[in-house]
Design a protein around this motif. Structure first.
Motif, PDB file in Angstrom:
ATOM      1  N   ASP A   1       0.831  -1.212   0.000  1.00 58.77           N
ATOM      2  CA  ASP A   1       0.000   0.000   0.000  1.00 58.77           C
ATOM      3  C   ASP A   1       0.862   1.258   0.000  1.00 58.77           C
ATOM      4  O   ASP A   1       0.583   2.216  -0.721  1.00 58.77           O
ATOM      5  N   VAL A   2       1.934   1.246   0.810  1.00 56.00           N
ATOM      6  CA  VAL A   2       2.834   2.402   0.849  1.00 56.00           C
ATOM      7  C   VAL A   2       3.503   2.582  -0.501  1.00 56.00           C
ATOM      8  O   VAL A   2       3.605   3.703  -1.014  1.00 56.00           O
ATOM      9  N   LEU A   3       3.936   1.484  -1.133  1.00 59.30           N
ATOM     10  CA  LEU A   3       4.550   1.582  -2.461  1.00 59.30           C
ATOM     11  C   LEU A   3       3.563   2.148  -3.474  1.00 59.30           C
ATOM     12  O   LEU A   3       3.934   2.963  -4.316  1.00 59.30           O
ATOM     13  N   ASP A   4       2.306   1.750  -3.381  1.00 59.02           N
ATOM     14  CA  ASP A   4       1.288   2.290  -4.288  1.00 59.02           C
ATOM     15  C   ASP A   4       1.149   3.804  -4.116  1.00 59.02           C
ATOM     16  O   ASP A   4       1.043   4.537  -5.096  1.00 59.02           O
ATOM     17  N   VAL A   5       1.157   4.272  -2.865  1.00 55.83           N
ATOM     18  CA  VAL A   5       1.072   5.713  -2.616  1.00 55.83           C
ATOM     19  C   VAL A   5       2.301   6.411  -3.194  1.00 55.83           C
ATOM     20  O   VAL A   5       2.194   7.449  -3.859  1.00 55.83           O
ATOM     21  N   LEU A   6       3.470   5.825  -2.968  1.00 53.36           N
ATOM     22  CA  LEU A   6       4.706   6.444  -3.453  1.00 53.36           C
ATOM     23  C   LEU A   6       4.745   6.502  -4.979  1.00 53.36           C
ATOM     24  O   LEU A   6       5.162   7.508  -5.553  1.00 53.36           O
ATOM     25  N   THR A   7       4.309   5.435  -5.650  1.00 52.64           N
ATOM     26  CA  THR A   7       4.354   5.440  -7.111  1.00 52.64           C
ATOM     27  C   THR A   7       3.369   6.440  -7.705  1.00 52.64           C
ATOM     28  O   THR A   7       3.615   6.982  -8.773  1.00 52.64           O
ATOM     29  N   THR A   8       2.273   6.699  -7.005  1.00 54.29           N
ATOM     30  CA  THR A   8       1.328   7.696  -7.532  1.00 54.29           C
ATOM     31  C   THR A   8       1.798   9.120  -7.276  1.00 54.29           C
ATOM     32  O   THR A   8       1.358  10.038  -7.953  1.00 54.29           O
ATOM     33  N   ARG A   9       2.686   9.306  -6.307  1.00 52.85           N
ATOM     34  CA  ARG A   9       3.162  10.650  -5.965  1.00 52.85           C
ATOM     35  C   ARG A   9       4.539  10.979  -6.535  1.00 52.85           C
ATOM     36  O   ARG A   9       5.066  12.048  -6.276  1.00 52.85           O
TER      37      ARG A   9
ATOM     38  N   ARG B   1       7.803   1.055   9.318  1.00 52.07           N
ATOM     39  CA  ARG B   1       8.175  -0.355   9.123  1.00 52.07           C
ATOM     40  C   ARG B   1       8.061  -0.747   7.653  1.00 52.07           C
ATOM     41  O   ARG B   1       8.916  -1.452   7.119  1.00 52.07           O
ATOM     42  N   ALA B   2       7.000  -0.287   6.987  1.00 53.84           N
ATOM     43  CA  ALA B   2       6.803  -0.619   5.577  1.00 53.84           C
ATOM     44  C   ALA B   2       7.910  -0.016   4.715  1.00 53.84           C
ATOM     45  O   ALA B   2       8.441  -0.678   3.814  1.00 53.84           O
ATOM     46  N   ILE B   3       8.279   1.223   4.986  1.00 53.69           N
ATOM     47  CA  ILE B   3       9.362   1.859   4.234  1.00 53.69           C
ATOM     48  C   ILE B   3      10.674   1.127   4.503  1.00 53.69           C
ATOM     49  O   ILE B   3      11.477   0.922   3.586  1.00 53.69           O
ATOM     50  N   GLY B   4      10.880   0.675   5.739  1.00 53.35           N
ATOM     51  CA  GLY B   4      12.060  -0.126   6.054  1.00 53.35           C
ATOM     52  C   GLY B   4      12.107  -1.410   5.243  1.00 53.35           C
ATOM     53  O   GLY B   4      13.160  -1.806   4.739  1.00 53.35           O
ATOM     54  N   GLN B   5      10.952  -2.065   5.097  1.00 53.61           N
ATOM     55  CA  GLN B   5      10.887  -3.290   4.302  1.00 53.61           C
ATOM     56  C   GLN B   5      11.185  -2.989   2.830  1.00 53.61           C
ATOM     57  O   GLN B   5      11.911  -3.731   2.178  1.00 53.61           O
ATOM     58  N   LEU B   6      10.639  -1.890   2.322  1.00 54.51           N
ATOM     59  CA  LEU B   6      10.888  -1.514   0.929  1.00 54.51           C
ATOM     60  C   LEU B   6      12.370  -1.203   0.695  1.00 54.51           C
ATOM     61  O   LEU B   6      12.925  -1.534  -0.352  1.00 54.51           O
ATOM     62  N   LYS B   7      13.014  -0.590   1.677  1.00 57.24           N
ATOM     63  CA  LYS B   7      14.451  -0.322   1.573  1.00 57.24           C
ATOM     64  C   LYS B   7      15.248  -1.619   1.648  1.00 57.24           C
ATOM     65  O   LYS B   7      16.212  -1.795   0.903  1.00 57.24           O
TER      66      LYS B   7
ATOM     67  N   LYS C   1      14.364  -4.538   0.647  1.00 52.84           N
ATOM     68  CA  LYS C   1      14.203  -5.264  -0.614  1.00 52.84           C
ATOM     69  C   LYS C   1      14.883  -4.541  -1.780  1.00 52.84           C
ATOM     70  O   LYS C   1      14.946  -5.063  -2.877  1.00 52.84           O
ATOM     71  N   GLY C   2      15.360  -3.320  -1.546  1.00 51.43           N
ATOM     72  CA  GLY C   2      16.022  -2.562  -2.607  1.00 51.43           C
ATOM     73  C   GLY C   2      15.063  -1.764  -3.467  1.00 51.43           C
ATOM     74  O   GLY C   2      15.467  -1.168  -4.458  1.00 51.43           O
ATOM     75  N   ILE C   3      13.794  -1.737  -3.108  1.00 53.74           N
ATOM     76  CA  ILE C   3      12.792  -1.027  -3.900  1.00 53.74           C
ATOM     77  C   ILE C   3      12.935   0.479  -3.711  1.00 53.74           C
ATOM     78  O   ILE C   3      12.712   1.251  -4.642  1.00 53.74           O
ATOM     79  N   LEU C   4      13.329   0.892  -2.514  1.00 52.34           N
ATOM     80  CA  LEU C   4      13.575   2.306  -2.227  1.00 52.34           C
ATOM     81  C   LEU C   4      15.034   2.495  -1.850  1.00 52.34           C
ATOM     82  O   LEU C   4      15.641   1.619  -1.226  1.00 52.34           O
ATOM     83  N   ASP C   5      15.580   3.637  -2.202  1.00 52.86           N
ATOM     84  CA  ASP C   5      16.930   4.012  -1.792  1.00 52.86           C
ATOM     85  C   ASP C   5      16.804   4.867  -0.549  1.00 52.86           C
ATOM     86  O   ASP C   5      16.054   5.842  -0.533  1.00 52.86           O
ATOM     87  N   GLY C   6      17.516   4.503   0.483  1.00 50.82           N
ATOM     88  CA  GLY C   6      17.397   5.215   1.741  1.00 50.82           C
ATOM     89  C   GLY C   6      18.399   6.328   1.934  1.00 50.82           C
ATOM     90  O   GLY C   6      18.534   6.852   3.019  1.00 50.82           O
ATOM     91  N   ARG C   7      19.112   6.724   0.885  1.00 53.82           N
ATOM     92  CA  ARG C   7      20.173   7.708   1.055  1.00 53.82           C
ATOM     93  C   ARG C   7      19.719   9.135   0.825  1.00 53.82           C
ATOM     94  O   ARG C   7      20.529  10.024   0.688  1.00 53.82           O
ATOM     95  N   HIS C   8      18.443   9.396   0.765  1.00 54.22           N
ATOM     96  CA  HIS C   8      17.961  10.747   0.495  1.00 54.22           C
ATOM     97  C   HIS C   8      17.597  11.464   1.781  1.00 54.22           C
ATOM     98  O   HIS C   8      17.397  10.857   2.819  1.00 54.22           O
ATOM     99  N   ARG C   9      17.468  12.754   1.653  1.00 54.79           N
ATOM    100  CA  ARG C   9      17.144  13.576   2.825  1.00 54.79           C
ATOM    101  C   ARG C   9      15.756  13.232   3.354  1.00 54.79           C
ATOM    102  O   ARG C   9      14.943  12.624   2.655  1.00 54.79           O
ATOM    103  N   GLN C  10      15.531  13.627   4.586  1.00 50.41           N
ATOM    104  CA  GLN C  10      14.257  13.341   5.225  1.00 50.41           C
ATOM    105  C   GLN C  10      13.127  13.992   4.426  1.00 50.41           C
ATOM    106  O   GLN C  10      13.230  15.126   3.980  1.00 50.41           O
ATOM    107  N   GLY C  11      12.049  13.263   4.239  1.00 46.23           N
ATOM    108  CA  GLY C  11      10.912  13.783   3.489  1.00 46.23           C
ATOM    109  C   GLY C  11      10.962  13.444   2.015  1.00 46.23           C
ATOM    110  O   GLY C  11      10.094  13.838   1.258  1.00 46.23           O
ATOM    111  N   ALA C  12      11.980  12.694   1.592  1.00 45.41           N
ATOM    112  CA  ALA C  12      12.087  12.292   0.184  1.00 45.41           C
ATOM    113  C   ALA C  12      12.645  10.880   0.117  1.00 45.41           C
ATOM    114  O   ALA C  12      13.494  10.495   0.909  1.00 45.41           O
TER     115      ALA C  12
END
Length: 157
Positions: free
Chosen positions: A29-37, A64-70, A72-83
């Motif tokens: 669900d979080v990934l769906d929100v992120l892909t639409t935004r 927790r969901a964003i942690g799981q996405l990171k 799995k490599g789906i999200l890169d966690g090296r960006h500033r807070q809020g992005a």
């Protein structure tokens, strides 16, 4: 979000392998929100409390969901807070040409995905129907035959 570059093209082949990541329903669900935004190229500027509010869940669950996405490599966690940055292979683009150019650009960092991306997804071990010959549609979508005779109705009394 920059509405001049609305991403409308996604790499369909990589999205077919996404079930291999075995994401929790909240992470999906979080990934769906992120892909639409997202902006074209996968950059998403959104805060966790906005996602939590949009999905009606706690901010801790979003974290927790964003942690799981990171993980799995789906999200890169090296960006500033809020992005966050969606993996370049899963990101949305203006067109196929834009995606190819972005992926071939030497400044584009393409990190590894931490889930199988092969052609076939093996059956889940937890699926009790695995190997049983279960067919969810045994008649290939044809209507069930009508009974030869109608049952006799009896009044209760």
């Amino acid at each position: 979000m920059n509405h001049d570059n609305v991403p409308g093209f996604h790499n369909p082949e990589i999205w077919e392998t996404l079930p291999n990541a075995r994401l929790s329903p909240t992470a999906r669900d979080v990934l769906d929100v992120l892909t639409t935004r997202q902006n074209a190229g996968g950059l998403v500027e959104i805060r966790q409390h906005e996602i939590a509010k949009r999905l009606g869940i706690s901010q801790a669950a979003v974290s927790r969901a964003i942690g799981q996405l990171k993980d799995k490599g789906i999200l890169d966690g090296r960006h500033r807070q809020g992005a966050v940055l969606i993996h370049p292979l899963l990101a949305g683009y203006e067109s196929m040409t834009h995606m190819i150019n972005h992926l071939q650009d030497p400044s584009t960092f393409v990190w590894p995905l931490n889930f199988p991306t092969g052609d076939m997804r093996p059956p889940r071990v937890s699926d009790a129907r695995s190997g049983t010959g279960f067919d969810p549609d045994p008649d290939d979508g044809e209507d069930a035959p009508l009974p030869d005779t109608r049952p006799t109705l009896r009044l209760a009394g």
